[in-house]
Design a protein around this motif. Structure first.
Motif, PDB file in Angstrom:
ATOM      1  N   LEU A 105       0.825  -1.207   0.000  1.00 11.43           N
ATOM      2  CA  LEU A 105       0.000   0.000   0.000  1.00 11.43           C
ATOM      3  C   LEU A 105       0.860   1.257   0.000  1.00 11.43           C
ATOM      4  O   LEU A 105       0.608   2.197  -0.772  1.00 11.43           O
ATOM      5  CB  LEU A 105      -0.929   0.000   1.223  1.00 11.43           C
ATOM      6  N   GLN A 106       1.873   1.290   0.842  1.00 12.48           N
ATOM      7  CA  GLN A 106       2.745   2.468   0.904  1.00 12.48           C
ATOM      8  C   GLN A 106       3.444   2.712  -0.429  1.00 12.48           C
ATOM      9  O   GLN A 106       3.566   3.856  -0.884  1.00 12.48           O
ATOM     10  CB  GLN A 106       3.773   2.291   2.028  1.00 12.48           C
ATOM     11  N   GLU A 110       2.621   6.126  -2.702  1.00 14.92           N
ATOM     12  CA  GLU A 110       3.717   7.097  -2.626  1.00 14.92           C
ATOM     13  C   GLU A 110       3.757   8.034  -3.833  1.00 14.92           C
ATOM     14  O   GLU A 110       3.889   9.262  -3.665  1.00 14.92           O
ATOM     15  CB  GLU A 110       5.055   6.379  -2.456  1.00 14.92           C
ATOM     16  N   PRO A 111       3.658   7.541  -5.086  1.00 14.23           N
ATOM     17  CA  PRO A 111       3.692   8.468  -6.229  1.00 14.23           C
ATOM     18  C   PRO A 111       2.533   9.459  -6.218  1.00 14.23           C
ATOM     19  O   PRO A 111       2.693  10.616  -6.606  1.00 14.23           O
ATOM     20  CB  PRO A 111       3.605   7.530  -7.446  1.00 14.23           C
ATOM     21  N   LEU A 126      -7.879   3.969  -4.721  1.00 12.73           N
ATOM     22  CA  LEU A 126      -7.366   3.751  -6.069  1.00 12.73           C
ATOM     23  C   LEU A 126      -6.436   2.541  -6.114  1.00 12.73           C
ATOM     24  O   LEU A 126      -6.503   1.734  -7.040  1.00 12.73           O
ATOM     25  CB  LEU A 126      -6.629   4.995  -6.557  1.00 12.73           C
ATOM     26  N   ALA A 127      -5.582   2.402  -5.104  1.00  8.64           N
ATOM     27  CA  ALA A 127      -4.652   1.279  -5.049  1.00  8.64           C
ATOM     28  C   ALA A 127      -5.396  -0.046  -5.013  1.00  8.64           C
ATOM     29  O   ALA A 127      -5.045  -1.004  -5.712  1.00  8.64           O
ATOM     30  CB  ALA A 127      -3.740   1.412  -3.832  1.00  8.64           C
ATOM     31  N   TYR A 144       4.751  -6.970   2.911  1.00  6.74           N
ATOM     32  CA  TYR A 144       6.016  -6.412   2.453  1.00  6.74           C
ATOM     33  C   TYR A 144       6.515  -7.235   1.263  1.00  6.74           C
ATOM     34  O   TYR A 144       6.060  -8.378   1.046  1.00  6.74           O
ATOM     35  CB  TYR A 144       7.040  -6.422   3.589  1.00  6.74           C
ATOM     36  N   PRO A 145       7.448  -6.694   0.470  1.00  5.09           N
ATOM     37  CA  PRO A 145       7.913  -7.412  -0.726  1.00  5.09           C
ATOM     38  C   PRO A 145       8.371  -8.849  -0.472  1.00  5.09           C
ATOM     39  O   PRO A 145       8.106  -9.727  -1.303  1.00  5.09           O
ATOM     40  CB  PRO A 145       9.073  -6.530  -1.211  1.00  5.09           C
ATOM     41  N   HIS A 146       9.031  -9.097   0.661  1.00  3.82           N
ATOM     42  CA  HIS A 146       9.532 -10.455   0.913  1.00  3.82           C
ATOM     43  C   HIS A 146       8.407 -11.438   1.247  1.00  3.82           C
ATOM     44  O   HIS A 146       8.644 -12.646   1.314  1.00  3.82           O
ATOM     45  CB  HIS A 146      10.557 -10.445   2.052  1.00  3.82           C
TER      46      HIS A 146
END
Length: 260
Positions: A105-106, A110-111, A126-127, A144-146
């Protein structure tokens, strides 16, 4: 949507900048709205440098760039800022494209916050909508990515680029790090999104079969130059330039190696 003429870039280095690498030499092409140009060539031929020139991430030594009818060649950083959301890049290595200490989400919002396109609440909505569009559950928003797979990360990266509502999307080897089954899913998602939004794509890949299937036109790059440009079908079935012929033969002989 994007047109470049005579684009060139030389890198200098070594003792007193005496060494020269002509990464891109006199390159010209155009991508209409809602269409895809495939860019193929061996590693080190200048494909990624060209993509960064087109996106104005690095300055060109010569040539012109038009985006949406505007000559943006000499645009300053301040002048480019309003256009940045419309020019997006999907990186070759999805696992390195997200901050390891930020949740999905972060990373997605962010953009939006950076460009002041939405507040946190609207960005979250929107996300979530974009995740569903790329075939992901909103359950991963707080992971998280991992904690997610490579295919899921690549879709999150695609969703993040789409939050900006881009007009041009550069795909730099978008499936090279993914399993074959996941590659097809990701590319199908991109095709659907292109049809829905009319986004122009610059697709960089070693996989010539993927480029033929996904791109209307293909440009073949060799030693910084585009040596052949034509319909993707013609490039694969009736290549004209000697280098293109060698490239097609090599891909047909070792298709799996070309996509590693």
């Amino acid at each position: 949507m994007i047109r470049v003429e005579g684009l060139s870039k030389t890198f200098r280095g070594g003792w007193l900048n005496r060494s020269r690498t002509e990464a891109v030499q006199d390159v010209s092409f155009a991508i209409p709205e809602g269409r895809t140009l495939g860019l193929v060539g061996e590693s080190g031929c200048g494909k990624s440098t060209l993509s960064r020139l087109v996106l104005k991430l690095i300055p060109a030594d010569a040539g012109k760039i038009w985006f949406g009818g505007q000559d943006i060649t000499a645009y300053t950083t301040a002048q480019l800022r309003p256009l940045r959301p419309q020019l997006q890049l999907i990186f070759q290595h999805p696992d390195a494209a997200l901050h390891p200490r930020m949740t999905m989400l972060q990373s997605l919002i962010e953009p939006l916050l950076l460009h002041r396109l939405a507040d946190k609440e609207a960005g979250t909505e929107l996300a979530a909508a974009l995740l569903e569009q790329v075939g992901l559950s909103t359950d991963i928003l707080h992971r998280y990515p991992h904690q997610v797979s490579g295919g899921q990360i690549q879709r999150v990266v695609i969703a993040r680029a789409l939050t900006m509502n881009p007009k041009l999307l550069v795909l730099d080897e978008p499936t090279s790090m993914l399993d074959v089954s996941v590659q097809a899913q990701v590319m199908e998602v991109l095709k659907q999104i292109q049809r829905q939004r009319g986004i122009s794509f610059l697709l960089i890949s070693h996989d010539m079969e993927l480029v033929r299937h996904f791109s209307q036109q293909t440009a073949v790059m060799h030693q910084g130059r585009i040596v052949e440009l034509g319909s993707s079908e013609a490039i694969m079935e009736a290549p004209k330039h000697a280098y293109t012929k060698r490239l097609v033969r090599a891909f047909r002989a070792y298709p799996l190696e070309a996509n590693k």
